[in-house]
Design an enzyme around this catalytic site. Structure first.
Site, mmCIF file in Angstrom:
data_model
loop_
_atom_site.group_PDB
_atom_site.id
_atom_site.type_symbol
_atom_site.label_atom_id
_atom_site.label_comp_id
_atom_site.label_asym_id
_atom_site.label_seq_id
_atom_site.Cartn_x
_atom_site.Cartn_y
_atom_site.Cartn_z
ATOM 1 N N HIS A 17 49.587 6.863 96.640
ATOM 2 C CA HIS A 17 48.756 5.477 96.207
ATOM 3 C C HIS A 17 49.451 4.799 97.290
ATOM 4 O O HIS A 17 48.997 3.551 98.817
ATOM 5 C CB HIS A 17 48.812 4.476 95.049
ATOM 6 C CG HIS A 17 48.212 5.988 93.797
ATOM 7 N ND1 HIS A 17 48.815 5.885 93.315
ATOM 8 C CD2 HIS A 17 47.113 5.099 94.056
ATOM 9 C CE1 HIS A 17 48.501 5.946 91.935
ATOM 10 N NE2 HIS A 17 46.827 6.028 93.004
ATOM 11 N N LYS A 41 40.785 4.520 77.337
ATOM 12 C CA LYS A 41 41.621 5.189 78.133
ATOM 13 C C LYS A 41 43.454 5.027 77.422
ATOM 14 O O LYS A 41 43.557 4.041 76.885
ATOM 15 C CB LYS A 41 41.474 4.595 78.940
ATOM 16 C CG LYS A 41 41.794 5.486 80.317
ATOM 17 C CD LYS A 41 41.363 5.796 81.961
ATOM 18 C CE LYS A 41 41.963 6.407 82.648
ATOM 19 N NZ LYS A 41 41.905 5.978 84.112
ATOM 20 N N ARG A 90 41.434 12.414 98.913
ATOM 21 C CA ARG A 90 41.660 13.459 98.894
ATOM 22 C C ARG A 90 41.648 14.648 99.779
ATOM 23 O O ARG A 90 41.726 15.468 100.053
ATOM 24 C CB ARG A 90 43.042 13.855 97.735
ATOM 25 C CG ARG A 90 44.171 12.553 97.130
ATOM 26 C CD ARG A 90 44.387 13.006 96.016
ATOM 27 N NE ARG A 90 42.838 12.022 95.059
ATOM 28 C CZ ARG A 90 43.297 12.105 93.923
ATOM 29 N NH1 ARG A 90 44.743 11.809 93.270
ATOM 30 N NH2 ARG A 90 42.289 11.235 93.214
ATOM 31 N N SER A 127 48.052 11.110 90.205
ATOM 32 C CA SER A 127 49.132 10.442 88.795
ATOM 33 C C SER A 127 48.359 11.877 87.659
ATOM 34 O O SER A 127 49.879 11.784 87.099
ATOM 35 C CB SER A 127 48.480 9.201 88.653
ATOM 36 O OG SER A 127 47.962 8.328 89.837
HETATM 37 P P1 ADP Z 1 41.318 5.846 89.309
HETATM 38 O O1 ADP Z 1 41.961 5.503 88.408
HETATM 39 O O2 ADP Z 1 40.277 4.848 89.925
HETATM 40 O O3 ADP Z 1 41.699 7.358 89.087
HETATM 41 P P2 ADP Z 1 44.145 6.321 90.705
HETATM 42 O O4 ADP Z 1 45.206 5.354 90.375
HETATM 43 O O5 ADP Z 1 44.247 7.631 90.352
HETATM 44 O O6 ADP Z 1 42.501 5.556 90.072
HETATM 45 O O7 ADP Z 1 43.904 6.421 92.335
HETATM 46 C C1 ADP Z 1 43.055 4.868 92.859
HETATM 47 C C2 ADP Z 1 42.426 5.281 94.308
HETATM 48 O O8 ADP Z 1 44.146 5.249 95.166
HETATM 49 C C3 ADP Z 1 41.358 6.052 94.582
HETATM 50 O O9 ADP Z 1 41.444 5.572 95.383
HETATM 51 C C4 ADP Z 1 42.307 7.813 94.812
HETATM 52 O O10 ADP Z 1 41.457 8.562 96.105
HETATM 53 C C5 ADP Z 1 43.665 6.952 95.434
HETATM 54 N N1 ADP Z 1 44.188 8.571 95.756
HETATM 55 C C6 ADP Z 1 45.314 8.465 94.549
HETATM 56 N N2 ADP Z 1 46.000 9.505 95.128
HETATM 57 C C7 ADP Z 1 45.705 9.761 96.473
HETATM 58 C C8 ADP Z 1 46.647 10.677 97.121
HETATM 59 N N3 ADP Z 1 47.417 11.024 96.949
HETATM 60 N N4 ADP Z 1 46.178 10.341 98.257
HETATM 61 C C9 ADP Z 1 45.022 9.302 98.587
HETATM 62 N N5 ADP Z 1 44.366 8.544 97.612
HETATM 63 C C10 ADP Z 1 44.811 9.009 96.552
#
Ligand code: ADP
Length: 150
Positions: A17, A41, A90, A127
């Site tokens: 992030h 959730k 990703r 995450s």
């Molecule tokens: P959600 O609950 O919507 O999946 P996340 O908190 O998991 O949200 O992720 C939010 C954003 O961060 C998404 O666009 C996701 O693709 C991006 N993201 C998460 N991890 C990575 C990473 N390692 N590299 C690039 N983008 C990431």
């Protein structure tokens, strides 16, 4: 003022992030880190903890605001006067998933989505993986910012 909303659960925020946020900073006057809250959730980290992590990491960055929202991301963007959504990619699965959401959001509201492809070496971080490793007592520290390590 050019504003972008970065929506996510941030459960917890990872170095994936922060990579996307840090690289988007030069493009915008303000980045709103928007924690979407969904009562159905189950989260590992409480909303207070997730807010604290984001606020702590970006406390010295005046362009970053941390907020929570419920409902449609595009409605939140309109409320905040933000013309763009920020997302990270990703892999091809993210691309396919994000493409349909991005296209739908644009049709619904005119709010467009800006995508950053993950920096080399960070695409394995998510995450979900961090939470699984924490649950099983493994080493997760190399995937998250300092404040989450404590
Ligand atoms: P959600 O609950 O919507 O999946 P996340 O908190 O998991 O949200 O992720 C939010 C954003 O961060 C998404 O666009 C996701 O693709 C991006 N993201 C998460 N991890 C990575 C990473 N390692 N590299 C690039 N983008 C990431």
């Amino acid at each position: 003022m050019k504003k972008v909303v970065f929506p996510g659960s941030f459960d917890p925020i990872t170095l994936g992030h922060t990579d996307i946020i840090d690289r988007a900073l030069p493009l915008f006057d303000q980045i709103i880190l928007a924690i979407g809250t969904n009562s159905d959730k189950k989260y590992m980290f409480s909303l207070e903890q997730r807010l604290h992590f984001l606020e702590e990491i970006y406390k010295a960055e005046p362009k970053v605001r941390v907020m929570t929202y419920t409902g449609l991301t595009v409605d939140f963007c309109k409320e905040q006067n933000a013309g763009f959504i920020l997302r990270g990619l990703r892999n091809a699965i993210d691309l396919e998933y994000e493409k349909t959401i991005g296209q739908t959001n644009f049709k619904m509201s005119g709010v467009d989505t800006i995508f950053f492809v993950t920096s080399s070496g960070k695409s394995h971080i998510s995450s979900t993986v961090v939470r699984d490793v924490i649950r099983h007592g493994g080493k997760y520290e190399f995937m998250v910012p300092d404040v989450v390590r404590k």
